[in-house]
Design a protein around this motif. Structure first.
Motif, PDB file in Angstrom:
ATOM      1  N   TRP A 192       0.723  -1.409   0.002  1.00 34.24           N
ATOM      2  CA  TRP A 192       0.104  -0.117   0.055  1.00 34.24           C
ATOM      3  C   TRP A 192       0.911   1.280  -0.012  1.00 34.24           C
ATOM      4  O   TRP A 192       1.886   1.177   0.555  1.00 34.24           O
ATOM      5  N   VAL A 193       0.451   2.289  -0.537  1.00 31.38           N
ATOM      6  CA  VAL A 193       1.089   3.457  -0.593  1.00 31.38           C
ATOM      7  C   VAL A 193       0.111   4.860  -0.262  1.00 31.38           C
ATOM      8  O   VAL A 193      -0.897   4.704  -0.892  1.00 31.38           O
ATOM      9  N   GLY A 194       0.691   5.819   0.269  1.00 34.08           N
ATOM     10  CA  GLY A 194       0.114   7.097   0.660  1.00 34.08           C
ATOM     11  C   GLY A 194       0.898   7.948  -0.562  1.00 34.08           C
ATOM     12  O   GLY A 194       1.346   7.671  -1.648  1.00 34.08           O
ATOM     13  N   THR A 195       0.867   9.317  -0.310  1.00 34.29           N
ATOM     14  CA  THR A 195       1.455  10.289  -0.870  1.00 34.29           C
ATOM     15  C   THR A 195       2.998  10.054  -0.807  1.00 34.29           C
ATOM     16  O   THR A 195       3.726  10.098  -1.695  1.00 34.29           O
ATOM     17  N   SER A 196       3.259   9.872   0.451  1.00 40.46           N
ATOM     18  CA  SER A 196       4.927   9.629   0.721  1.00 40.46           C
ATOM     19  C   SER A 196       4.993   8.489   1.698  1.00 40.46           C
ATOM     20  O   SER A 196       6.198   8.357   2.018  1.00 40.46           O
ATOM     21  N   SER A 197       4.113   7.940   2.198  1.00 37.42           N
ATOM     22  CA  SER A 197       4.273   6.822   3.108  1.00 37.42           C
ATOM     23  C   SER A 197       3.929   5.281   2.193  1.00 37.42           C
ATOM     24  O   SER A 197       3.334   5.244   1.289  1.00 37.42           O
ATOM     25  N   ILE A 198       4.551   4.332   2.742  1.00 37.88           N
ATOM     26  CA  ILE A 198       4.814   2.996   1.990  1.00 37.88           C
ATOM     27  C   ILE A 198       4.563   1.997   2.948  1.00 37.88           C
ATOM     28  O   ILE A 198       5.388   1.798   3.971  1.00 37.88           O
ATOM     29  N   ASN A 236       5.558   6.618  -6.379  1.00 41.31           N
ATOM     30  CA  ASN A 236       4.717   6.098  -7.347  1.00 41.31           C
ATOM     31  C   ASN A 236       3.509   5.497  -6.786  1.00 41.31           C
ATOM     32  O   ASN A 236       3.701   4.766  -5.522  1.00 41.31           O
ATOM     33  N   PRO A 237       2.337   5.897  -7.198  1.00 42.99           N
ATOM     34  CA  PRO A 237       1.055   5.244  -6.782  1.00 42.99           C
ATOM     35  C   PRO A 237       1.185   3.801  -6.968  1.00 42.99           C
ATOM     36  O   PRO A 237       1.870   3.395  -8.026  1.00 42.99           O
ATOM     37  N   ILE A 238       0.209   2.890  -6.543  1.00 40.40           N
ATOM     38  CA  ILE A 238       0.065   1.600  -6.979  1.00 40.40           C
ATOM     39  C   ILE A 238      -1.145   1.534  -7.725  1.00 40.40           C
ATOM     40  O   ILE A 238      -2.211   1.850  -7.577  1.00 40.40           O
ATOM     41  N   GLN A 239      -0.989   0.561  -9.061  1.00 40.10           N
ATOM     42  CA  GLN A 239      -2.246   0.382  -9.711  1.00 40.10           C
ATOM     43  C   GLN A 239      -2.297  -1.103  -9.808  1.00 40.10           C
ATOM     44  O   GLN A 239      -1.461  -1.841 -10.128  1.00 40.10           O
ATOM     45  N   ALA A 241      -2.546  -5.040 -10.351  1.00 43.29           N
ATOM     46  CA  ALA A 241      -2.588  -5.848 -11.686  1.00 43.29           C
ATOM     47  C   ALA A 241      -3.806  -6.696 -11.781  1.00 43.29           C
ATOM     48  O   ALA A 241      -3.850  -7.219 -12.868  1.00 43.29           O
ATOM     49  N   ASN A 242      -4.418  -7.012 -10.486  1.00 43.56           N
ATOM     50  CA  ASN A 242      -5.579  -7.953 -10.579  1.00 43.56           C
ATOM     51  C   ASN A 242      -6.197  -8.001  -9.353  1.00 43.56           C
ATOM     52  O   ASN A 242      -6.107  -6.863  -8.667  1.00 43.56           O
ATOM     53  N   GLU A 243      -7.333  -8.752  -9.312  1.00 43.33           N
ATOM     54  CA  GLU A 243      -8.065  -8.675  -8.361  1.00 43.33           C
ATOM     55  C   GLU A 243      -7.552  -8.921  -6.890  1.00 43.33           C
ATOM     56  O   GLU A 243      -8.020  -8.351  -5.760  1.00 43.33           O
ATOM     57  N   GLU A 244      -6.387  -9.981  -7.045  1.00 42.94           N
ATOM     58  CA  GLU A 244      -5.713 -10.174  -5.821  1.00 42.94           C
ATOM     59  C   GLU A 244      -5.085  -8.818  -5.094  1.00 42.94           C
ATOM     60  O   GLU A 244      -5.128  -8.421  -3.881  1.00 42.94           O
ATOM     61  N   GLU A 245      -4.312  -8.045  -5.847  1.00 41.84           N
ATOM     62  CA  GLU A 245      -3.791  -7.031  -5.655  1.00 41.84           C
ATOM     63  C   GLU A 245      -4.594  -5.789  -5.153  1.00 41.84           C
ATOM     64  O   GLU A 245      -4.474  -5.178  -4.295  1.00 41.84           O
ATOM     65  N   GLN A 246      -6.030  -5.786  -5.793  1.00 38.42           N
ATOM     66  CA  GLN A 246      -6.699  -4.806  -5.346  1.00 38.42           C
ATOM     67  C   GLN A 246      -7.295  -5.020  -3.808  1.00 38.42           C
ATOM     68  O   GLN A 246      -7.616  -4.278  -3.100  1.00 38.42           O
ATOM     69  N   LEU A 247      -7.513  -6.443  -3.574  1.00 38.27           N
ATOM     70  CA  LEU A 247      -7.816  -6.641  -1.944  1.00 38.27           C
ATOM     71  C   LEU A 247      -6.462  -6.300  -1.184  1.00 38.27           C
ATOM     72  O   LEU A 247      -6.824  -5.839  -0.154  1.00 38.27           O
ATOM     73  N   ILE A 248      -5.593  -6.594  -1.584  1.00 37.07           N
ATOM     74  CA  ILE A 248      -4.355  -6.383  -0.717  1.00 37.07           C
ATOM     75  C   ILE A 248      -4.257  -4.592  -0.421  1.00 37.07           C
ATOM     76  O   ILE A 248      -4.020  -4.154   0.603  1.00 37.07           O
ATOM     77  N   LEU A 249      -4.433  -4.040  -1.304  1.00 38.27           N
ATOM     78  CA  LEU A 249      -4.373  -2.449  -1.578  1.00 38.27           C
ATOM     79  C   LEU A 249      -5.597  -1.988  -0.538  1.00 38.27           C
ATOM     80  O   LEU A 249      -5.419  -1.101   0.220  1.00 38.27           O
ATOM     81  N   ALA A 250      -6.882  -2.948  -0.800  1.00 38.39           N
ATOM     82  CA  ALA A 250      -7.894  -2.285   0.158  1.00 38.39           C
ATOM     83  C   ALA A 250      -7.675  -2.396   1.654  1.00 38.39           C
ATOM     84  O   ALA A 250      -7.923  -1.659   2.520  1.00 38.39           O
ATOM     85  N   GLY A 251      -6.983  -3.492   1.821  1.00 37.28           N
ATOM     86  CA  GLY A 251      -6.637  -3.951   3.203  1.00 37.28           C
ATOM     87  C   GLY A 251      -5.600  -2.991   3.814  1.00 37.28           C
ATOM     88  O   GLY A 251      -5.681  -2.687   5.089  1.00 37.28           O
ATOM     89  N   GLY A 252      -4.626  -2.429   3.055  1.00 39.28           N
ATOM     90  CA  GLY A 252      -3.547  -1.569   3.280  1.00 39.28           C
ATOM     91  C   GLY A 252      -4.398  -0.144   3.926  1.00 39.28           C
ATOM     92  O   GLY A 252      -4.065   0.338   4.866  1.00 39.28           O
TER      93      GLY A 252
END
Length: 448
Positions: A192-198, A236-239, A241-252
């Protein structure tokens, strides 16, 4: 009042039965087990592990120094990086990245490097987890390097960034007994990323009987800073790549919200809730004699110890060997030192060798200079059955004025083979620590 008392008692009886089930049946509550299931990298990322191997941890350290333009050896006045500020990009210029772009792995070659073994092995032949925390912290920074992609950085110009650790969240351990003489693999990626946090997730595995067995998993929250570490820098923001990464990003994103809520609700900022205030009154009744009203007269129930008598402390002078790439005390060194004194405190309290079950909420409030004296104090703040909750506080001492400032707080959950002596607070201040320790224990056991 009676209803609230009965409700609080019913709630704690439920918690107690869950803990008993954990101890007797060697099971864990469902939320704790859910966390365990995330020890392995996502399937689509794991398949790309081989092309992204980064070598050994020693090689990663050298590569990061090269990217940052740092030279070996200690210099009290490090070379200025101010000229790199002009190369810092704007957020809108940074292209999105997928999680698999930052996925990488590294090896700690304990099976072949005998000199390295001496640094990692305990007297029983197991591995020093404090050393592994140091490596995980550095590896999390390396994952940030892998995630970052600057479009207009001229060739030969060093990276105009620094990365610092903000906090470490939820480190759970499997039942694998880690050896001090077998290879250990680190793997991880930006989650997960914010503007400057990772946020970076890091896994540890060890070679056992020809295949890697899972040891632990941790979440690191890192901050991207400019070349001189004087301000935030965009990443860099996160885009997905698939549904699994979307779930991980939402969890972050959810974890960020939960951290903010827990921080706002800290017992050090707001008063305890109603059930906790009921618990405080019960503690008062248990430790106050009934035959006298003498002020501050307290009694210690059988098989109990006062919190004020249950701590261990050490004062550590820091040296250049403990520095990070920016001439500050390396966060991994602080984590290792805190873990080792916490383990000692738990060992001496239990009078038997404890097992580390969980590490939570390691916060880094202020940078620590390499010429500092660091006072580490590990307090036993809560006990339940065969569990001990430790809160370790790191203070930096001013050698000229004698003042001290807290820079880090660490929370550890240990277990012992048998039921441990109950810890009890004596003052209101200690009671707040007791409540905080109880919260951390319940969170670590998946009871909240």
């Amino acid at each position: 009042m009676l209803r609230s008392l009965l409700g609080a008692q019913k709630c704690w009886n439920l918690i107690r039965s869950n803990i008993l089930m954990t101890v007797v049946n060697k099971q864990v509550p469902s939320s704790f087990a859910m966390c365990k299931r995330h020890f392995s990298p996502p399937t689509h990322i794991k398949q790309s592990a081989v092309p992204n191997e980064s070598g050994t941890m020693a090689e990663i350290k050298q590569e990061m120094m090269k990217r940052l333009g740092l030279e070996p050896g200690y210099n009290p006045l490090p070379k200025s990086r101010e000229q790199l500020l002009k190369y810092q990009p704007k957020l809108e210029d940074l292209a999105p990245r997928a999680m698999q772009d930052s996925f990488t792995s590294a090896i700690i070659p304990l099976s072949t490097d005998r000199t390295l073994q001496d640094k990692y092995v305990t007297f029983l032949g197991s591995v020093r987890f404090g050393r592994l925390l140091e490596d995980m912290d550095m590896f999390a920074a390396w994952c940030c390097h892998k995630h970052l992609k600057l479009p207009n950085l001229p060739e030969g110009v060093h990276l105009p960034y620094t990365f610092v650790t903000i906090l470490v969240d939820r480190i759970d351990f499997t039942n694998v007994l880690a050896s001090g003489t077998q290879d250990i693999r680190l793997s991880g990626h930006v989650s997960w990323v914010g503007t400057s946090s990772i946020e970076v997730v890091v896994w540890l595995e060890q070679m056992v009987a020809g295949r890697y067995q899972k040891l632990t998993r941790a979440l690191f929250l890192m901050a991207a800073r400019n070349a001189t570490n004087t301000g935030a820098a965009p990443v860099n923001p996160i885009q997905p790549a698939n549904e699994e990464e979307q779930l991980i990003l939402a969890g972050g994103a959810d974890r960020k919200k939960q951290r903010q809520i827990l921080c706002a609700q800290s017992v050090f900022k707001v008063e305890p809730n109603d059930p906790e205030q009921t618990l405080m009154y019960e503690l008062y009744k248990r430790t106050t004699p009934r035959n006298t009203l003498e002020l501050n007269k307290r009694i210690l129930p059988p098989n109990c110890r006062w919190m004020e008598d249950s701590f261990q402390m050490s004062t550590i002078p820091s040296f250049p060997e403990h520095r990070n790439h920016h001439n500050r005390v390396f966060g991994g060194f602080l984590m290792r030192s805190a873990l080792e004194i916490s383990w000692a405190a738990a060992f001496l309290y239990c009078k038997t060798r404890p097992k580390l079950e969980h590490i939570s909420d390691i916060s880094f409030e202020k940078p620590v200079s390499v010429d500092s004296f660091i006072k580490m104090t590990a307090y036993v703040v809560f006990t339940k059955l065969n569990y001990v909750q430790i809160m370790t506080v790191a203070d930096v001492l001013d050698t000229h004025t004698g003042s001290q400032v807290t820079t880090n707080t660490f929370y550890y959950t240990f277990s012992a083979p048998d039921t441990v002596t109950e810890i009890l607070p004596r003052s209101y201040h200690e009671t707040m620590w007791y409540i905080q320790g109880r919260r951390k224990f319940e969170a670590s056991m998946g009871l909240k």
